[in-house]
Enzyme design. Structure first.
Site, mmCIF file in Angstrom:
data_model
loop_
_atom_site.group_PDB
_atom_site.id
_atom_site.type_symbol
_atom_site.label_atom_id
_atom_site.label_comp_id
_atom_site.label_asym_id
_atom_site.label_seq_id
_atom_site.Cartn_x
_atom_site.Cartn_y
_atom_site.Cartn_z
ATOM 1 N N TRP A 340 0.827 -1.193 0.006
ATOM 2 C CA TRP A 340 0.228 -0.010 -0.073
ATOM 3 C C TRP A 340 0.882 1.252 -0.138
ATOM 4 O O TRP A 340 0.243 2.375 -0.142
ATOM 5 C CB TRP A 340 -1.011 0.029 1.370
ATOM 6 C CG TRP A 340 -0.226 0.264 2.460
ATOM 7 C CD1 TRP A 340 0.805 -0.343 3.007
ATOM 8 C CD2 TRP A 340 -0.679 1.078 3.555
ATOM 9 N NE1 TRP A 340 1.324 0.072 4.373
ATOM 10 C CE2 TRP A 340 0.213 1.109 4.423
ATOM 11 C CE3 TRP A 340 -1.981 2.103 3.746
ATOM 12 C CZ2 TRP A 340 0.022 1.759 5.717
ATOM 13 C CZ3 TRP A 340 -2.078 2.600 5.065
ATOM 14 C CH2 TRP A 340 -1.080 2.569 6.226
ATOM 15 N N ASP A 341 2.117 1.000 0.247
ATOM 16 C CA ASP A 341 3.248 2.274 0.121
ATOM 17 C C ASP A 341 2.874 3.161 -1.073
ATOM 18 O O ASP A 341 2.888 4.250 -0.759
ATOM 19 C CB ASP A 341 4.541 1.671 0.391
ATOM 20 C CG ASP A 341 4.817 0.780 1.424
ATOM 21 O OD1 ASP A 341 3.993 0.079 2.041
ATOM 22 O OD2 ASP A 341 5.881 0.864 1.908
ATOM 23 N N GLU A 479 -0.150 -3.362 12.522
ATOM 24 C CA GLU A 479 0.286 -4.795 12.449
ATOM 25 C C GLU A 479 0.306 -5.459 13.548
ATOM 26 O O GLU A 479 0.583 -6.650 13.715
ATOM 27 C CB GLU A 479 1.315 -5.128 11.220
ATOM 28 C CG GLU A 479 0.829 -4.710 9.747
ATOM 29 C CD GLU A 479 1.812 -4.523 8.995
ATOM 30 O OE1 GLU A 479 3.276 -4.707 9.205
ATOM 31 O OE2 GLU A 479 1.616 -4.547 7.619
ATOM 32 N N LYS A 591 1.430 -0.096 16.257
ATOM 33 C CA LYS A 591 3.004 -0.238 15.567
ATOM 34 C C LYS A 591 3.005 0.961 14.909
ATOM 35 O O LYS A 591 4.247 1.699 14.700
ATOM 36 C CB LYS A 591 2.826 -1.631 14.688
ATOM 37 C CG LYS A 591 4.196 -1.635 13.717
ATOM 38 C CD LYS A 591 3.991 -2.591 12.755
ATOM 39 C CE LYS A 591 5.303 -2.676 11.797
ATOM 40 N NZ LYS A 591 5.201 -3.389 10.802
ATOM 41 N N GLN A 592 2.114 1.586 14.276
ATOM 42 C CA GLN A 592 2.090 2.618 13.235
ATOM 43 C C GLN A 592 0.630 3.480 13.078
ATOM 44 O O GLN A 592 -0.286 2.662 13.662
ATOM 45 C CB GLN A 592 2.548 2.340 11.923
ATOM 46 C CG GLN A 592 1.490 1.347 11.085
ATOM 47 C CD GLN A 592 2.451 0.561 10.058
ATOM 48 O OE1 GLN A 592 2.943 -0.303 10.115
ATOM 49 N NE2 GLN A 592 2.288 1.240 8.668
#
Ligand code: BGC
Length: 768
Positions: A340-341, A479, A591-592
């Site tokens: 998806w980056d 994640e 995580k993010q």
């Protein structure tokens, strides 16, 4: 024959040092991350930036060329397609009296490598000698042509220190590390084939040597090797020029050898000075379309240049069958897979500065729709579920297990559960169409992606007894938590995806009925199905709590252990390594950016006044365990007016590849976080957005930034935006294209090419 002046010009880096990245000496521990930073790429092939003479594999800094789209599955279980290593076309060996030149420790200070980002070239300089102290002064140059993407070029200049020395120079196309099968090999031409996909790669090469401006025939020549032997005179000047042409072909395409030979022949006819000149012009054009200038903050300027250098080198508008890997073509971590980056972190840059590249990247998703349909069907759903990790065909290539930080095998569930990718692709399609007005793309490709991804979500979300549709068993951008239900990011993006698909269907029906007839017939979509989708969108659970104004990241998240992550500040390893996988999964540490990423992408989905509360809540629980995380936080902080907090995120994002804070740079630059640097500046500090009908600006610069200016394209127009903080002034110039209206801090202004629009954003007293 080329003159010394031409060579000097070639080897002379741009005078303004802000365009230059320079590294001296030789540090075995840093060589690999330097090789990634100094990589050159033109979107078709990339070469890690190693020195012309290197110590070989032991020092882990051998040259590595990666060609977009050349994936192979090695004979191992499970068979994961990986970007194959192409032959090393830069290899050179120099022997003086039979002994090779080497990098001595005491040479370190006398060697440097320079990445000239403005010109897109790498220059090396150094005094080298062998064990017996026979020495040469060496200068080297290589580039991946941005104007003729098949072409790579290398020039090496040597100046002999001593006379009467026997010199041997060997240039070869080295295939030692190559994982490809040799299909055909003749002098100056080799064709390689992958084992599984049958993709072929042809490499045609021509090498010449001049000594004191006389062309010298080679002494020995193999199929892919050229070698010269002579006796030196003091001050003798030697120039090795090598041109290569690389071409890729699918297994059923015609032989790529011919195209490689033709490309090489035309590059040779042009000659290297002209080849370099057109390459530099192509870079000049890219910079003119994309450069972001910041006054008052040289380190931010440097970070932006570095980011834009890699972003402009990563894409290829001429290839609709490849996309950009997580490390672009600068390293093979993540095996060259596409995440998806690309759609979320890179497409905004390309859409607004290089729409042709954006279109090609989206066409890759169109061309891999079959893989996405197959993945959805294999899991019992309809429509298109894109691969979490995608390679050449669009089939899922995410490994099922990897080696974890504790050297144990851990299961990877992202390939099955990280499904937001389908909405991310749809998001990028819509943004592209909205920003460019490329109706032909929407009709011919984009609409099908929007409809098929919406169809997936409508089948994926299940109506339950509470009267709401739920999406269970997914992984969101965070994640750390797996098999979760109703991830806010996934569900809200899915709802948005469905709504845009319904809008697209209505638009096609009214504006291009013929296209709608074709597409709805082909996809077998009828009115009843569209209505069903609408009901799913109406009833999907989002986890929004109107009392607190918070989105719950997923069902049950608020009941998890609330660990104070601030207590772990200063740790040198990711928080999941400190706390362990199980404890992290039972905690509220993320995580993010997850809800924060949703806020960055779809701020309009957050009820008024709730944005700051969500940002505070989730930012204080984020471990930033991914290089993607801080960029989203930076955009949101900037939009919330927290410019200094945003600048902090900007600096930390910039440090990932520039300051060796992240060992993983060894495996390639983090192209998503480089896209994130541009996003914080343009979407954050300048406040560019375009959710409604108009392009909007809402600038808020950090105190150190005296001004920020950049070009962008919007619906066929070229604009230049300049924000001057001292006077809080915004100046927008329409460089080409029709007059338009644009919003600055919520107020609408008209702009034509007759005169720039100048608005004082504090008083908003502009030319209305
Ligand atoms: C991140 C993903 C990202 C991938 C590739 C992972 O560590 O969590 O969001 O897509 O790296 O960059």
């Amino acid at each position: 024959m080329n003159s010394p002046e031409q060579w000097d010009r070639l080897m002379c880096p741009t005078a303004d040092s802000s365009w230059i990245a320079r590294e001296g000496g030789y540090d075995p521990l840093l060589e690999r991350s330097r090789a990634a930073r100094f990589a050159i790429s033109n979107g078709f092939f990339g070469v890690r930036g190693v020195r012309a003479i290197h110590r070989g594999g032991r020092w882990a800094a051998t040259s590595r060329t990666l060609v977009a789209g050349v994936f192979d599955t090695a004979g191992e279980e499970p068979g994961i397609p990986k970007l194959a290593v192409a032959p090393d076309w830069l290899k050179v060996r120099i022997l003086l009296q039979g002994e090779p030149l080497i990098h001595h420790v005491d040479d370190e200070a006398r060697q440097e490598r320079i990445l000239d980002m403005r010109r897109g070239v790498v220059i090396g300089k150094g005094d080298l000698s062998n064990e017996s102290a026979f020495g040469v002064k060496m200068r080297s140059f290589h580039m991946a042509s941005l104007s003729q993407r098949a072409i790579g070029m290398q020039i090496i200049l040597l100046e002999m220190e001593q006379g009467a020395i026997e010199v041997t120079l060997e240039a070869s196309i080295d295939a030692v590390d190559v994982g490809l099968l040799s299909e055909r090999s003749e002098h100056g031409l080799s064709v390689w084939r992958t084992r599984s996909s049958g993709t072929r790669l042809a490499v045609a090469a021509a090498v010449t040597l001049q000594i004191d401006r006389q062309l010298i025939p080679f002494t020995v020549c193999g199929l892919s090797q050229w070698s010269w032997k002579w006796t030196s005179t003091p001050g003798q000047v030697i120039c090795l020029t090598r041109m290569v042409a690389m071409t890729r072909a699918g297994k059923d395409d015609i032989d790529p050898a011919r195209a490689a030979q033709e490309a090489l022949a035309s590059a040779q006819t042009l000659g290297w000075p002209a080849l370099v000149a057109v390459h530099e012009r192509a870079w000049q054009d890219r910079w003119a379309c994309s450069e972001v200038e910041v006054e008052g903050d040289p380190s931010a300027q440097r970070a932006l240049r570095f980011a834009l250098y890699h972003l402009n080198g990563a894409a290829n508008p001429a290839d609709e069958h490849v996309s950009i890997a997580a490390k672009a073509l600068t390293g093979d971590d993540y095996h060259g897979h596409v995440f998806w980056d690309t759609e979320i972190y890179l497409l905004p840059f390309y859409t607004l500065t290089w729409p042709e590249a954006a279109r090609a990247l989206l066409m890759y998703r169109f061309n891999t729709l079959a893989g996405a349909r197959q993945k959805a069907a294999s899991m019992g759903w309809q429509g298109a579920l894109y691969a979490w990790e995608s390679a050449d065909t669009g089939a899922e290539t995410c490994p099922l297990q990897v080696v974890g930080p504790d050297r144990k095998l851990v299961d990877v569930n992202c390939g099955k559960q990280e499904q937001h990718i389908s909405a991310d692709v749809a998001y990028a399609v819509w943004q592209y169409w909205h920003a460019t007005g490329d109706d032909a793309f929407l009709r011919e490709a984009g609409a099908e992606i929007l409809l098929e991804t919406a169809r997936f979500w409508a089948s994926r979300a299940k109506l339950e007894s509470d009267g709401r549709c739920h999406i269970r068993g997914v992984i969101g951008p965070d994640e750390y938590h797996e098999s979760i239900d109703d991830n806010a990011f996934t569900n809200v993006m899915a709802r948005w995806n469905i709504r845009r698909a319904i809008e697209t269907a209505a638009l096609l029906r009214t504006s291009w009925p013929e296209s709608w007839r074709r597409l709805s017939g082909q996809l077998k979509i009828d009115e009843a199905e569209l209505q069903r989708w609408g009901r799913v969108a109406e009833t999907i659970a989002t986890g929004f709590d109107s009392n607190t104004g918070l989105f719950e990241q997923f069902a049950g998240f608020f009941t998890l252990e609330d660990i104070d992550i601030a207590a772990y500040a200063g740790r040198s390893v990711p928080i999941d390594v400190v706390l362990g996988r199980e404890r992290i999964q039972r905690s509220r540490i993320v995580k993010q950016a997850d809800v924060v990423a949703l806020l960055a992408l779809l701020p309009e989905e957050f009820p008024r006044g709730s944005a700051a509360a969500n940002f505070e809540y989730y930012a204080s629980r984020c471990g930033h365990g991914s290089s993607l995380s801080r960029a989203m936080h930076g955009i949101v902080a900037a939009r919330l007016g927290q410019s200094e907090v945003a600048l902090d995120f900007f600096r930390q994002t910039s440090a990932i590849d520039l300051d060796d804070t992240h060992v993983a740079t060894e495996g390639g630059v983090h192209i998503a976080s480089l896209g994130g640097i541009w996003m914080i500046a343009v979407l954050g500090f300048a406040g560019v957005s375009f959710a409604g009908d108009h392009l909007c600006l809402a600038p808020a610069l950090p105190a150190a930034w005296k001004s920020l200016s950049f070009p962008m394209q919007w619906r066929g127009r070229h604009l230049r935006i300049e924000i001057n903080d001292a006077s809080a002034g915004v100046r927008v110039t329409l460089e080409t294209g029709d007059p338009l209206k644009l919003a600055i801090n919520g107020e609408l202004f008209a702009l034509s090419s007759a005169e720039p629009l100048v608005v004082n954003s504090k008083t908003q007293a502009g030319v209305a």
